[in-house]
Design a protein around this motif. Sequence first.
Motif, PDB file in Angstrom:
ATOM      1  N   LEU A 147      35.692 -11.938  33.218  1.00 27.67           N
ATOM      2  CA  LEU A 147      36.147 -10.546  33.308  1.00 27.67           C
ATOM      3  C   LEU A 147      37.626 -10.448  32.951  1.00 27.67           C
ATOM      4  O   LEU A 147      38.039  -9.540  32.216  1.00 27.67           O
ATOM      5  N   SER A 148      38.422 -11.387  33.425  1.00 26.43           N
ATOM      6  CA  SER A 148      39.848 -11.402  33.105  1.00 26.43           C
ATOM      7  C   SER A 148      40.068 -11.547  31.601  1.00 26.43           C
ATOM      8  O   SER A 148      40.924 -10.867  31.022  1.00 26.43           O
ATOM      9  N   ARG A 149      39.272 -12.418  30.966  1.00 25.60           N
ATOM     10  CA  ARG A 149      39.429 -12.615  29.518  1.00 25.60           C
ATOM     11  C   ARG A 149      39.165 -11.318  28.755  1.00 25.60           C
ATOM     12  O   ARG A 149      39.917 -10.961  27.841  1.00 25.60           O
ATOM     13  N   ARG A 150      38.126 -10.608  29.143  1.00 31.71           N
ATOM     14  CA  ARG A 150      37.792  -9.379  28.433  1.00 31.71           C
ATOM     15  C   ARG A 150      38.803  -8.273  28.706  1.00 31.71           C
ATOM     16  O   ARG A 150      39.131  -7.484  27.813  1.00 31.71           O
ATOM     17  N   VAL A 151      39.310  -8.214  29.944  1.00 34.89           N
ATOM     18  CA  VAL A 151      40.314  -7.206  30.273  1.00 34.89           C
ATOM     19  C   VAL A 151      41.592  -7.462  29.497  1.00 34.89           C
ATOM     20  O   VAL A 151      42.192  -6.543  28.916  1.00 34.89           O
ATOM     21  N   ARG A 152      42.035  -8.719  29.441  1.00 35.78           N
ATOM     22  CA  ARG A 152      43.277  -9.040  28.730  1.00 35.78           C
ATOM     23  C   ARG A 152      43.146  -8.787  27.230  1.00 35.78           C
ATOM     24  O   ARG A 152      44.136  -8.505  26.559  1.00 35.78           O
ATOM     25  N   ALA A 153      41.920  -8.881  26.710  1.00 37.36           N
ATOM     26  CA  ALA A 153      41.700  -8.587  25.292  1.00 37.36           C
ATOM     27  C   ALA A 153      41.565  -7.090  25.027  1.00 37.36           C
ATOM     28  O   ALA A 153      41.464  -6.674  23.882  1.00 37.36           O
ATOM     29  N   GLY A 154      41.566  -6.281  26.095  1.00 41.31           N
ATOM     30  CA  GLY A 154      41.421  -4.837  25.923  1.00 41.31           C
ATOM     31  C   GLY A 154      40.015  -4.402  25.597  1.00 41.31           C
ATOM     32  O   GLY A 154      39.789  -3.295  25.119  1.00 41.31           O
ATOM     33  N   HIS A 156      37.198  -2.927  26.816  1.00 38.66           N
ATOM     34  CA  HIS A 156      36.678  -2.209  27.986  1.00 38.66           C
ATOM     35  C   HIS A 156      35.161  -2.123  27.961  1.00 38.66           C
ATOM     36  O   HIS A 156      34.506  -2.144  29.017  1.00 38.66           O
ATOM     37  N   ASN A 157      34.554  -2.046  26.766  1.00 35.61           N
ATOM     38  CA  ASN A 157      33.090  -2.031  26.700  1.00 35.61           C
ATOM     39  C   ASN A 157      32.505  -3.367  27.161  1.00 35.61           C
ATOM     40  O   ASN A 157      31.515  -3.413  27.892  1.00 35.61           O
ATOM     41  N   GLY A 158      33.130  -4.463  26.715  1.00 39.08           N
ATOM     42  CA  GLY A 158      32.661  -5.779  27.143  1.00 39.08           C
ATOM     43  C   GLY A 158      32.841  -5.986  28.634  1.00 39.08           C
ATOM     44  O   GLY A 158      31.964  -6.544  29.302  1.00 39.08           O
ATOM     45  N   ALA A 159      33.977  -5.531  29.177  1.00 39.40           N
ATOM     46  CA  ALA A 159      34.210  -5.669  30.615  1.00 39.40           C
ATOM     47  C   ALA A 159      33.228  -4.822  31.411  1.00 39.40           C
ATOM     48  O   ALA A 159      32.688  -5.272  32.431  1.00 39.40           O
ATOM     49  N   ALA A 160      32.976  -3.597  30.939  1.00 34.63           N
ATOM     50  CA  ALA A 160      32.022  -2.724  31.628  1.00 34.63           C
ATOM     51  C   ALA A 160      30.615  -3.305  31.570  1.00 34.63           C
ATOM     52  O   ALA A 160      29.878  -3.265  32.561  1.00 34.63           O
ATOM     53  N   GLY A 161      30.234  -3.851  30.412  1.00 30.45           N
ATOM     54  CA  GLY A 161      28.916  -4.464  30.291  1.00 30.45           C
ATOM     55  C   GLY A 161      28.765  -5.680  31.192  1.00 30.45           C
ATOM     56  O   GLY A 161      27.703  -5.890  31.799  1.00 30.45           O
ATOM     57  N   LEU A 162      29.831  -6.478  31.288  1.00 29.36           N
ATOM     58  CA  LEU A 162      29.798  -7.641  32.171  1.00 29.36           C
ATOM     59  C   LEU A 162      29.627  -7.209  33.628  1.00 29.36           C
ATOM     60  O   LEU A 162      28.821  -7.783  34.371  1.00 29.36           O
ATOM     61  N   LEU A 163      30.376  -6.190  34.032  1.00 23.80           N
ATOM     62  CA  LEU A 163      30.271  -5.689  35.406  1.00 23.80           C
ATOM     63  C   LEU A 163      28.891  -5.094  35.679  1.00 23.80           C
ATOM     64  O   LEU A 163      28.312  -5.302  36.748  1.00 23.80           O
ATOM     65  N   ALA A 164      28.358  -4.353  34.701  1.00 18.54           N
ATOM     66  CA  ALA A 164      27.032  -3.744  34.887  1.00 18.54           C
ATOM     67  C   ALA A 164      25.962  -4.817  35.068  1.00 18.54           C
ATOM     68  O   ALA A 164      25.094  -4.714  35.946  1.00 18.54           O
ATOM     69  N   ARG A 237      31.702   2.361  32.160  1.00 18.57           N
ATOM     70  CA  ARG A 237      32.241   2.462  30.797  1.00 18.57           C
ATOM     71  C   ARG A 237      33.358   3.505  30.734  1.00 18.57           C
ATOM     72  O   ARG A 237      34.403   3.264  30.114  1.00 18.57           O
ATOM     73  N   GLU A 238      33.131   4.652  31.349  1.00 15.40           N
ATOM     74  CA  GLU A 238      34.135   5.719  31.289  1.00 15.40           C
ATOM     75  C   GLU A 238      35.400   5.338  32.061  1.00 15.40           C
ATOM     76  O   GLU A 238      36.519   5.557  31.588  1.00 15.40           O
ATOM     77  N   THR A 239      35.227   4.752  33.236  1.00 15.51           N
ATOM     78  CA  THR A 239      36.369   4.397  34.072  1.00 15.51           C
ATOM     79  C   THR A 239      37.204   3.286  33.441  1.00 15.51           C
ATOM     80  O   THR A 239      38.437   3.375  33.374  1.00 15.51           O
ATOM     81  N   LEU A 240      36.550   2.243  32.960  1.00 15.62           N
ATOM     82  CA  LEU A 240      37.297   1.161  32.326  1.00 15.62           C
ATOM     83  C   LEU A 240      37.892   1.601  30.997  1.00 15.62           C
ATOM     84  O   LEU A 240      38.925   1.076  30.576  1.00 15.62           O
ATOM     85  N   GLY A 241      37.264   2.568  30.335  1.00 14.20           N
ATOM     86  CA  GLY A 241      37.841   3.112  29.112  1.00 14.20           C
ATOM     87  C   GLY A 241      39.161   3.807  29.376  1.00 14.20           C
ATOM     88  O   GLY A 241      40.095   3.722  28.567  1.00 14.20           O
ATOM     89  N   ARG A 242      39.253   4.508  30.521  1.00 13.13           N
ATOM     90  CA  ARG A 242      40.530   5.150  30.876  1.00 13.13           C
ATOM     91  C   ARG A 242      41.564   4.116  31.296  1.00 13.13           C
ATOM     92  O   ARG A 242      42.750   4.249  31.007  1.00 13.13           O
ATOM     93  N   LEU A 243      41.098   3.096  31.988  1.00 11.79           N
ATOM     94  CA  LEU A 243      42.015   2.080  32.500  1.00 11.79           C
ATOM     95  C   LEU A 243      42.505   1.134  31.416  1.00 11.79           C
ATOM     96  O   LEU A 243      43.651   0.680  31.457  1.00 11.79           O
TER      97      LEU A 243
END
Length: 359
Positions: A147-154, A156-164, A237-243
């Motif tokens: 999750l950290s790797r995807r967040v640092r890469a920006g 947000h879709n990948g991070a949201a998919g991982l969380l889902a 997806r929407e929340t991480l897209g804003r963040l």
Amino acid sequence: MDYAVAALVDIDDYMASEQARGRSWARRQLQHADQVVRAATRSRPGATCRPQPPEEWLVLLTGADPDALMSDAAALAEEVRACMVRETAWTATVSLGPPSLAGGGTAEHDARLANDYKLVLGGDRVIAPPPPARVPLAPPVRIEQELSRRVRAGDHNGAAGLLAGWVDRCAREPDVDPRTLRNWLIGQLLFVVDVANRSRLTDGSTDWVEACARLPIEDIVSVGDIHERSYLHIWLRETLGRLMPPPPRRDVLALAEAYLAEHYTDPGLRLTTVAAAVSASPFYISHLFAEERRTTFLRHLTGLRLQHARRLLSTSPLPIDVIAARTGYLSAKALRGAFRRHVGCSPTEYRKAGLRPCS
């Protein structure tokens, strides 16, 4: 003494289907669903139906025998589920509260508590009051590193998919309840806020004042109102897209090119490998190479390999099979084929001619 039992009818995946097929389509389906619930209510004397827009109905059954009420409520629930499939494009979940004293105001509250379990159980079912369960103390898997790797890469879709996907996995854990699942998720969301936030205090800790300005606490708390996993996926997806605003497209391309420049000698390198490394989709990377470089991913990779091969042919006596292995080709035959297609001669002819690679 009269008792009451509440049955909460909740359309499954309403928000996801409305997004996919449009509001007009959803409105027509809601009319059919309303007819289904009202027909089941009319067949039971003394039962009342109250719509809870946009996609819920509260049916209240009253009577003197609590056991008979529960039996009637269960029969109504199964009837509504079957008719909903037959009469609409949806399925429905019907959640039942335990019998309570009529007029006490607890029947609806109890049905909603039962409906909260839809988050872990999924839809298209009748949910009865759940028994107390042993709550697991920790999630079954941890995803912070990825999750950290995807967040640092920006991404947000990948991070949201991982969380889902992680939420879906945790929901299958024995004895997990909605409250525990949400607490685990909120912990992950706070982790995302911490990683995404670039502002630090003088002691190196996160500036939570700035962080909470980007993702207000009330947004995180609103997770407590979600009991549908398909809607939770949309919310993520929407929340991480804003963040996490996505990185500029040229940054993604630069990352892909840098990864290729470092790994092109790997004969197993694929577009999907690069896409995963830079947290972007293979389609998007292909699109960037076409639009920004007027080439394809494969041509770019082949160019890197052949440039290296030409350099080795011009500056070393290495055999062709060794050069092939050092430039990302599985065999000398594969290198010869690429050379003839793109250079117009064989590696041996290139070496004999004394040609020099372009810089």
